[in-house]
Design a protein around this motif. Structure first.
Motif, PDB file in Angstrom:
ATOM      1  N   GLU A 227     -12.327  -0.386   9.408  1.00 16.35           N
ATOM      2  CA  GLU A 227     -11.356   0.675   9.699  1.00 16.35           C
ATOM      3  C   GLU A 227     -11.956   2.071   9.655  1.00 16.35           C
ATOM      4  O   GLU A 227     -12.783   2.377   8.797  1.00 16.35           O
ATOM      5  CB  GLU A 227     -10.197   0.613   8.684  1.00 16.35           C
TER       6      GLU A 227
ATOM      7  N   ILE B 256       0.850  -1.205   0.000  1.00 16.26           N
ATOM      8  CA  ILE B 256       0.000   0.000   0.000  1.00 16.26           C
ATOM      9  C   ILE B 256       0.877   1.243   0.000  1.00 16.26           C
ATOM     10  O   ILE B 256       0.644   2.195  -0.749  1.00 16.26           O
ATOM     11  CB  ILE B 256      -0.950   0.003   1.224  1.00 16.26           C
TER      12      ILE B 256
ATOM     13  N   SER C 119     -10.306   5.876   9.306  1.00 17.21           N
ATOM     14  CA  SER C 119      -9.064   6.562   8.984  1.00 17.21           C
ATOM     15  C   SER C 119      -9.376   8.050   8.934  1.00 17.21           C
ATOM     16  O   SER C 119      -9.684   8.609   7.891  1.00 17.21           O
ATOM     17  CB  SER C 119      -8.578   6.052   7.625  1.00 17.21           C
TER      18      SER C 119
ATOM     19  N   TYR D 180      -7.626   5.245  -0.578  1.00 15.48           N
ATOM     20  CA  TYR D 180      -8.232   4.143   0.188  1.00 15.48           C
ATOM     21  C   TYR D 180      -9.064   3.210  -0.669  1.00 15.48           C
ATOM     22  O   TYR D 180      -9.647   2.267  -0.158  1.00 15.48           O
ATOM     23  CB  TYR D 180      -9.059   4.711   1.358  1.00 15.48           C
TER      24      TYR D 180
ATOM     25  N   ASN E 200      -6.799   5.932  13.051  1.00 12.32           N
ATOM     26  CA  ASN E 200      -7.594   4.717  13.258  1.00 12.32           C
ATOM     27  C   ASN E 200      -8.427   4.767  14.544  1.00 12.32           C
ATOM     28  O   ASN E 200      -9.225   3.870  14.791  1.00 12.32           O
ATOM     29  CB  ASN E 200      -6.697   3.478  13.333  1.00 12.32           C
TER      30      ASN E 200
ATOM     31  N   GLY F   8       0.227   8.422  10.706  1.00 11.86           N
ATOM     32  CA  GLY F   8      -1.212   8.663  10.725  1.00 11.86           C
ATOM     33  C   GLY F   8      -1.985   7.552  11.406  1.00 11.86           C
ATOM     34  O   GLY F   8      -3.199   7.427  11.237  1.00 11.86           O
TER      35      GLY F   8
HETATM   36  C1  AVJ Z   1      -1.376   2.702   8.873  1.00 11.83           C
HETATM   37  C2  AVJ Z   1      -3.387   3.481   9.847  1.00 11.83           C
HETATM   38  C3  AVJ Z   1      -1.945   5.022   8.752  1.00 11.83           C
HETATM   39  O1  AVJ Z   1      -5.173   4.622   7.812  1.00 11.83           O
HETATM   40  O2  AVJ Z   1      -3.924   5.293   6.179  1.00 11.83           O
HETATM   41  C4  AVJ Z   1      -3.893   2.238   4.592  1.00 11.83           C
HETATM   42  C5  AVJ Z   1      -3.711   2.085   7.172  1.00 11.83           C
HETATM   43  N1  AVJ Z   1      -5.592   1.476   5.647  1.00 11.83           N
HETATM   44  N2  AVJ Z   1      -4.849   1.940   3.697  1.00 11.83           N
HETATM   45  C6  AVJ Z   1      -4.171   4.530   7.095  1.00 11.83           C
HETATM   46  C7  AVJ Z   1      -4.374   1.941   5.834  1.00 11.83           C
HETATM   47  C8  AVJ Z   1      -5.875   1.473   4.336  1.00 11.83           C
HETATM   48  C9  AVJ Z   1      -3.145   3.441   7.391  1.00 11.83           C
HETATM   49  N3  AVJ Z   1      -2.481   3.642   8.716  1.00 11.83           N
END
Ligand code: AVJ
Length: 314
Positions: A275, A39, A277, A199, A159, A155
């Motif tokens: 999640e 990612i 974010s 995302y 969460n 970041g």
């Molecule tokens: C690791 C929590 C900062 O929320 O951007 C990335 C995790 N989830 N793509 C975020 C995440 C989907 C990321 N963090």
């Protein structure tokens, strides 16, 4: 309770709730941490290069704000691969500042790779890594009494729901003394389309990241999830700055979890929330700091103002 028992209990709680949910902290087993690495390499996922820029170009400025008068430690919660942090540490090592880097991560694989990388790139660095969840480590840290800069980067704070942010910050405060610092990465509100693309990527890497939660339940708890019967849906609400992500059951189905011997019924299109974010404004960050008894030293932002590493002190 073992970690597996906690996982089993949390999964049962989440899947038997009226609105099914699985905590995003369970993304990060070794496989999930690997997908998260992918990612971070996606062109759409802006937080990583933005924070890299901040720590590379403003590392000196951040360091200049620290007023430690004896050797200190830099404790990083959720260290991951440490490549961004290395930009900051490099500046300190170059100046021969006396400090120890204490990375904490729940993935032992991530900690091993990070330690090897740090040794390779910064041979002069004193590093004492810890594997485990943050909270079990906090008490140990508090007792040490060593002046500390705590890092909570990337970041990750996004969460946490508002009330969880407050209890997290209360936990940080407990392992801090007056004169200690906390540097937290906050993703900032920006053009909503930019956030959405980060995302909901076209290659489905974020989907795989979410589906891995179901694989993980299958692997560790003897779950019977048919993962191709779930889709991924992510939504950004620019009014409150929240990205919320979900798994979607594509058919009516029953899933059994052997470890707890429980069954869960899914309706067609039923969601599992996976999640939050949250994207912040600078004034929200100031409010959160003040409400939790911190003083903001400075917000360090990238040139596009997409992201900030915000330095606070007690
Ligand atoms: C690791 C929590 C900062 O929320 O951007 C990335 C995790 N989830 N793509 C975020 C995440 C989907 C990321 N963090």
């Amino acid at each position: 309770m073992t970690d597996l028992q906690t996982f089993a209990r949390d999964i049962h709680k989440g899947l038997s709730a009226p609105q099914k949910h699985i905590s995003s902290k369970y993304f990060y087993d070794d496989i999930g941490s690997g997908i998260f690495q992918d990612i971070m390499k996606m062109p759409e996922y802006y937080p990583t290069p933005c924070e890299f820029e901040i720590l590379s170009l403003q590392g000196e400025n951040i360091i200049q704000k620290l007023a430690f008068n004896k050797p200190f430690q830099i404790v990083e919660f959720g260290a991951g691969d440490g490549i961004k942090t290395r930009q900051l540490l490099k500046k300190l090592v170059e100046r021969q500042v006396d400090f120890t880097y204490v990375p904490i991560d729940i993935s032992s694989k991530a900690i091993e790779e990070l330690t090897a990388n740090m040794h390779a790139h910064l041979p002069g660095l004193k590093i004492s890594p810890m594997i485990g969840n943050y909270f079990s480590m906090m008490e140990e840290l508090a007792a040490s009494g060593v002046p500390s800069l705590l890092l909570f980067l990337g970041g990750n704070i996004g969460n946490y729901e508002a009330h969880e942010v407050n209890s997290l910050l209360a936990d940080f405060r407990k392992c801090m003394n007056p004169g200690d610092y906390l540097l937290t990465g906050f993703d900032l509100q920006k053009n909503p389309a930019t956030v959405r693309c980060a995302y909901d990527d076209p290659k489905g890497i974020t989907k795989a990241f979410n589906i891995n939660l179901l694989h993980r339940i299958n692997r560790e708890l003897g779950g019977s999830f048919k993962t191709n019967q779930f889709d991924f849906y992510s939504h950004y609400n620019p009014v409150n700055g929240e990205v919320r992500s979900y798994l979607v059951s594509l058919v009516p189905q029953k899933v059994h979890v052997r470890h707890t011997d429980k069954c869960y019924d899914f309706d067609r299109n039923e969601l599992i929330w996976t999640e939050l974010s949250k994207k912040y404004t600078l004034s929200e960050i100031e409010e959160v700091a003040a409400a939790n008894g911190f003083r903001v030293v400075e917000h360090f932002q990238d040139c596009k103002a997409y992201f900030t590493d915000s330095l606070w002190t007690l």
